[in-house]
Design an enzyme around this catalytic site. Structure first.
Site, PDB file in Angstrom:
ATOM      1  CE  LYS A 174      -1.552  -1.290   4.104  1.00 40.75           C
ATOM      2  NZ  LYS A 174      -2.509  -0.964   5.432  1.00 40.75           N
ATOM      3  CB  THR A 209      -6.272   8.019   6.930  1.00 41.69           C
ATOM      4  OG1 THR A 209      -5.278   8.852   8.224  1.00 41.69           O
ATOM      5  CG2 THR A 209      -6.359   9.267   5.862  1.00 41.69           C
ATOM      6  N   GLY A 211      -7.290   3.473  10.623  1.00 48.31           N
ATOM      7  CA  GLY A 211      -8.385   2.300  10.654  1.00 48.31           C
ATOM      8  C   GLY A 211      -8.198   2.205   9.041  1.00 48.31           C
ATOM      9  CB  THR A 212      -6.924   3.371   6.506  1.00 51.26           C
ATOM     10  OG1 THR A 212      -7.116   4.992   6.700  1.00 51.26           O
ATOM     11  CG2 THR A 212      -6.260   3.098   4.771  1.00 51.26           C
ATOM     12  N   GLY A 213      -6.023   1.305   7.550  1.00 52.14           N
ATOM     13  CA  GLY A 213      -4.971  -0.353   7.084  1.00 52.14           C
ATOM     14  C   GLY A 213      -5.842  -1.884   6.997  1.00 52.14           C
ATOM     15  CB  CYS A 214      -8.044  -2.219  10.209  1.00 49.78           C
ATOM     16  SG  CYS A 214      -6.975  -2.418  11.993  1.00 49.78           S
TER      17      CYS A 214
END
Length: 269
Positions: A174, A209, A211-214
């Protein structure tokens, strides 16, 4: 039958990341979410104040309990924290049939707090990378795992080759952290075997942003459970997380959570 999925991760008292983000994502994408909690954090949009690890015995019991009753089609692993927890989770999931595994190698919180002990990095590589069907590291996590600082296609490919050597066949690197370079696009690199696909969406200038990855990895799990192929699941999740970022809800005084309401998709298989 309603598709059932699982998240194994830490709890975020602020509601924006971890177990809470995963369950919100599952709900918005039309699948039934179950959970195994590995840690309880005291955190909000300003940072992480405390972390309490759940006992290994309880985490193993949670995994066993889910496996005894639910028909899990796909699952994700997020925050584990310690080498002992990594080994416990790896040994426990090997005894279950949970379907496709999406590994989100959570190492550092949005505010900079470490969420993975340095001593646990080797255990992550040894125990979990060989089990993962898909791994979704951001740029700092990619560098920690591979030693490669990704900034373009060539460096992304070098990092992916190293991750493939650990046994992972599908890799999503990412590129959100490249925003510091002034790019107007948010670029992700997807590697399936030897094939590289670049996914781009517009970049939005927002601090919301958290919590984007979760959320992104949980969305992939939901789409896989509904029968999407891996590249389609990743592409749909890229669009969904872009929707969640581009429609901020503005909670908290720091890095606010992404908007899970913007990810609604009730066309569940």
């Amino acid at each position: 039958m309603t598709k059932q999925v699982l998240t194994i991760a830490g709890s975020d008292s602020g509601g924006g990341a971890g177990i809470q983000a995963d369950l919100k994502t599952f709900q918005m994408r039309g699948v039934f979410g179950t959970s195994v909690i590995t840690a309880v954090t005291a955190q909000n949009t300003l940072g992480v104040d405390d972390i309490h690890m759940i006992s290994l015995e309880n985490v193993a019991a949670q995994i066993q309990s889910i496996g005894a009753d639910f028909d899990i089609s796909a699952y994700k692993i997020g925050m584990l924290g310690t080498a002992e927890m990594i080994e416990c989770v790896a040994n426990s999931v090997k005894k279950q049939k949970f379907g496709t595994l999406v590994l989100d190698p959570v190492m550092v919180a949005k505010g900079g707090a470490p969420l993975l002990q340095e001593s646990a990095l080797h255990a992550l590589k040894r125990e979990l990378l060989p089990l993962a069907d898909i791994i979704t590291p951001n740029l700092p996590e990619t560098e920690m795992l591979t030693g490669v600082a990704v900034h373009d296609d060539a460096s992304a490919e070098r990092a992916a080759r190293i991750l493939r050597d650990f046994g992972v066949q599908h890799i999503v690197i990412k590129g959100g952290h490249l925003g510091n370079s002034g790019s107007l696009k948010c670029r992700d690199w997807v590697f399936s075997g030897e094939t590289m696909t670049v996914l781009e969406q517009p970049r939005f200038n927002t601090r919301h942003t958290h919590g984007t990855g979760c959320t992104f990895s949980a969305c992939i799990v939901a789409e896989l459970a509904k029968g999407k192929d891996i590249l389609s699941a990743i592409s749909l999740s890229k669009q969904a997380i872009t929707d969640a970022i581009s429609h901020p809800i503005g909670v908290g005084h720091g890095h606010g959570a992404v908007n899970h309401w913007a990810m609604a998709d009730f066309q569940a298989a």
